[in-house]
Design an enzyme around this catalytic site. Structure first.
Site, PDB file in Angstrom:
ATOM      1  N   SER A   2      -2.751  56.158  45.074  1.00  0.00           N
ATOM      2  CA  SER A   2      -2.646  54.913  45.852  1.00  0.00           C
ATOM      3  C   SER A   2      -2.537  53.656  44.991  1.00  0.00           C
ATOM      4  O   SER A   2      -3.137  52.632  45.303  1.00  0.00           O
ATOM      5  CB  SER A   2      -3.816  54.812  46.842  1.00  0.00           C
TER       6      SER A   2
ATOM      7  N   GLU B 141      -5.546  61.907  38.277  1.00  0.00           N
ATOM      8  CA  GLU B 141      -5.234  61.652  39.682  1.00  0.00           C
ATOM      9  C   GLU B 141      -6.299  62.297  40.562  1.00  0.00           C
ATOM     10  O   GLU B 141      -6.205  63.492  40.880  1.00  0.00           O
ATOM     11  CB  GLU B 141      -3.871  62.269  40.033  1.00  0.00           C
TER      12      GLU B 141
ATOM     13  N   HIS C 273       0.650  68.883  38.806  1.00  0.00           N
ATOM     14  CA  HIS C 273       0.284  67.929  39.864  1.00  0.00           C
ATOM     15  C   HIS C 273      -0.622  68.632  40.879  1.00  0.00           C
ATOM     16  O   HIS C 273      -0.447  69.827  41.149  1.00  0.00           O
ATOM     17  CB  HIS C 273       1.549  67.408  40.545  1.00  0.00           C
TER      18      HIS C 273
ATOM     19  N   GLY D 128      -2.175  59.435  48.239  1.00  0.00           N
ATOM     20  CA  GLY D 128      -1.544  59.288  49.555  1.00  0.00           C
ATOM     21  C   GLY D 128      -2.511  58.907  50.655  1.00  0.00           C
ATOM     22  O   GLY D 128      -2.177  58.987  51.835  1.00  0.00           O
TER      23      GLY D 128
ATOM     24  N   GLU E 240      -0.648  68.642  43.967  1.00  0.00           N
ATOM     25  CA  GLU E 240       0.059  69.277  45.090  1.00  0.00           C
ATOM     26  C   GLU E 240       0.597  70.647  44.683  1.00  0.00           C
ATOM     27  O   GLU E 240       0.662  71.564  45.491  1.00  0.00           O
ATOM     28  CB  GLU E 240       1.177  68.341  45.587  1.00  0.00           C
TER      29      GLU E 240
ATOM     30  N   GLY F 114       3.049  57.319  43.454  1.00  0.00           N
ATOM     31  CA  GLY F 114       3.733  58.124  44.462  1.00  0.00           C
ATOM     32  C   GLY F 114       4.417  57.212  45.476  1.00  0.00           C
ATOM     33  O   GLY F 114       5.465  56.627  45.213  1.00  0.00           O
ATOM     34  N   GLY F 115       3.790  57.051  46.629  1.00  0.00           N
ATOM     35  CA  GLY F 115       4.378  56.304  47.754  1.00  0.00           C
ATOM     36  C   GLY F 115       5.009  54.968  47.382  1.00  0.00           C
ATOM     37  O   GLY F 115       6.140  54.671  47.806  1.00  0.00           O
TER      38      GLY F 115
ATOM     39  N   ASN G  75       6.688  58.999  40.862  1.00  0.00           N
ATOM     40  CA  ASN G  75       6.857  60.375  41.327  1.00  0.00           C
ATOM     41  C   ASN G  75       7.375  60.301  42.757  1.00  0.00           C
ATOM     42  O   ASN G  75       6.622  60.002  43.668  1.00  0.00           O
ATOM     43  CB  ASN G  75       5.505  61.096  41.253  1.00  0.00           C
ATOM     44  N   TRP G  76       8.657  60.573  42.913  1.00  0.00           N
ATOM     45  CA  TRP G  76       9.274  60.401  44.244  1.00  0.00           C
ATOM     46  C   TRP G  76       8.958  61.568  45.178  1.00  0.00           C
ATOM     47  O   TRP G  76       9.349  61.558  46.332  1.00  0.00           O
ATOM     48  CB  TRP G  76      10.794  60.231  44.107  1.00  0.00           C
ATOM     49  N   LYS G  77       8.319  62.592  44.650  1.00  0.00           N
ATOM     50  CA  LYS G  77       7.966  63.787  45.445  1.00  0.00           C
ATOM     51  C   LYS G  77       9.201  64.280  46.221  1.00  0.00           C
ATOM     52  O   LYS G  77      10.294  64.168  45.718  1.00  0.00           O
ATOM     53  CB  LYS G  77       6.760  63.491  46.338  1.00  0.00           C
TER      54      LYS G  77
HETATM   55  P1  13P Z   1       0.301  58.021  45.898  1.00  0.00           P
HETATM   56  O1  13P Z   1       0.626  56.858  44.967  1.00  0.00           O
HETATM   57  O2  13P Z   1       1.251  58.113  47.055  1.00  0.00           O
HETATM   58  O3  13P Z   1      -1.134  58.040  46.263  1.00  0.00           O
HETATM   59  O4  13P Z   1       0.586  59.363  45.042  1.00  0.00           O
HETATM   60  C1  13P Z   1       0.023  59.505  43.791  1.00  0.00           C
HETATM   61  C2  13P Z   1       0.617  60.693  43.147  1.00  0.00           C
HETATM   62  O5  13P Z   1       0.359  61.812  43.541  1.00  0.00           O
HETATM   63  C3  13P Z   1       1.529  60.483  42.006  1.00  0.00           C
HETATM   64  O6  13P Z   1       1.818  61.665  41.354  1.00  0.00           O
END
Ligand code: 13P
Length: 253
Positions: free
Chosen positions: A215, A169, A97, A175, A99, A236-237, A11-13
């Site tokens: 993470s 999640e 998600h 994050g 967020e 994510g990251g 997920n590149w956000k």
């Molecule tokens: P991180 O891997 O940056 O913690 O993000 C997880 C995430 O929200 C994937 O959708």
């Protein structure tokens, strides 16, 4: 062995220009093209979907979007519909998600509509569920996840589950560099599978893939994947860097 094929989704956000996205996916394609034991999905921003989709067309790397609206077309300024995602080459879409729930007030009801509209269009939804730190500390994890499952999957038929993936999640692990321990993740993911078994059937529960997200890094993927009910990761990251995403995909083998 669960018999479920692992799935690793990035997920590149809200990161990467079109050029940066092209560069990242080209690197992934070079390194991962002959890997068939893991399903690989990348979810760029809407702006890069078409370009990334063209680069991975016909490869083992599939395209996903990070969100979708639940109506096919109309006067909904700023929204993107399921047919438009298909048109860009998407096979997957992340729905619900944390967020989106937190910053855009997405309710379980809205998420349910998005899941239904995505399924109708032949997209594979990845439904995200998970509790906040306050909820965990108040021992409400199972209650929160149950509500998210009940709301998100309301009215979904058993035959539609084949296309669905669930991602657990925990919000406190996203994050923050604070991964849930494999045991903490397994406890909730086992509960999710049992919930699916009760609501649908043992057969559906045993074929459904449940991902962990929060993470995930090259150094913790192996331990997470050892757990019975963890079938992959939503990253994510660490998905923004080609070498760390490649290491995570390989770590899921
Ligand atoms: P991180 O891997 O940056 O913690 O993000 C997880 C995430 O929200 C994937 O959708």
């Amino acid at each position: 062995m669960s018999g479920r094929k692992p799935l690793i989704a990035g997920n590149w956000k809200m990161h990467k220009t079109i050029e940066e996205a092209r560069e990242l996916v080209s690197h992934l394609k070079r390194e991962l093209s002959d890997l068939s034991e893991v399903d690989i999905v990348v979810c760029p921003s809407f702006t890069a979907l078409e370009n990334v989709g063209k680069l991975i067309l016909g490869t083992n790397i599939k395209l996903g979007a990070q969100d979708v609206f639940y109506i096919k077309e109309g006067a909904f300024t700023g929204e993107v519909s399921p047919p438009q995602l298909k048109d860009c080459g998407c096979d997957y879409v992340i729905v619900g998600h944390s967020e989106r729930r937190k910053y855009f007030q997405e309710s379980n009801e809205m998420i349910n509509k998005k899941i239904k509209a995505s399924l109708e269009e032949g997209l594979n939804p990845i439904l995200c569920v998970g509790e906040t730190l306050e909820e965990r500390e108040a021992n409400q994890t199972i209650e929160v996840v149950t509500n998210q499952l009940e709301g998100g999957l309301s009215g979904i038929e058993e035959n539609q589950l084949l296309k669905l993936t669930i991602a657990y999640e925990p919000v406190w692990a996203i994050g923050t560099g604070k991964t849930a321990t494999p045991q903490q993740a397994e406890e909730v993911q086992k509960f999710i599978r049992e919930w699916i078994e009760k609501k649908y059937s043992a057969r559906s529960a045993s074929s459904l893939r449940i991902l962990y997200g929060g993470s995930v890094k090259p150094n913790n993927i192996k331990d997470l994947m050892r757990e019975e009910d963890i079938d992959g990761a939503l990253v994510g990251g660490a998905s923004l860097d080609a070498s760390s995403f490649i290491a995570i995909v390989k770590g899921a083998l």
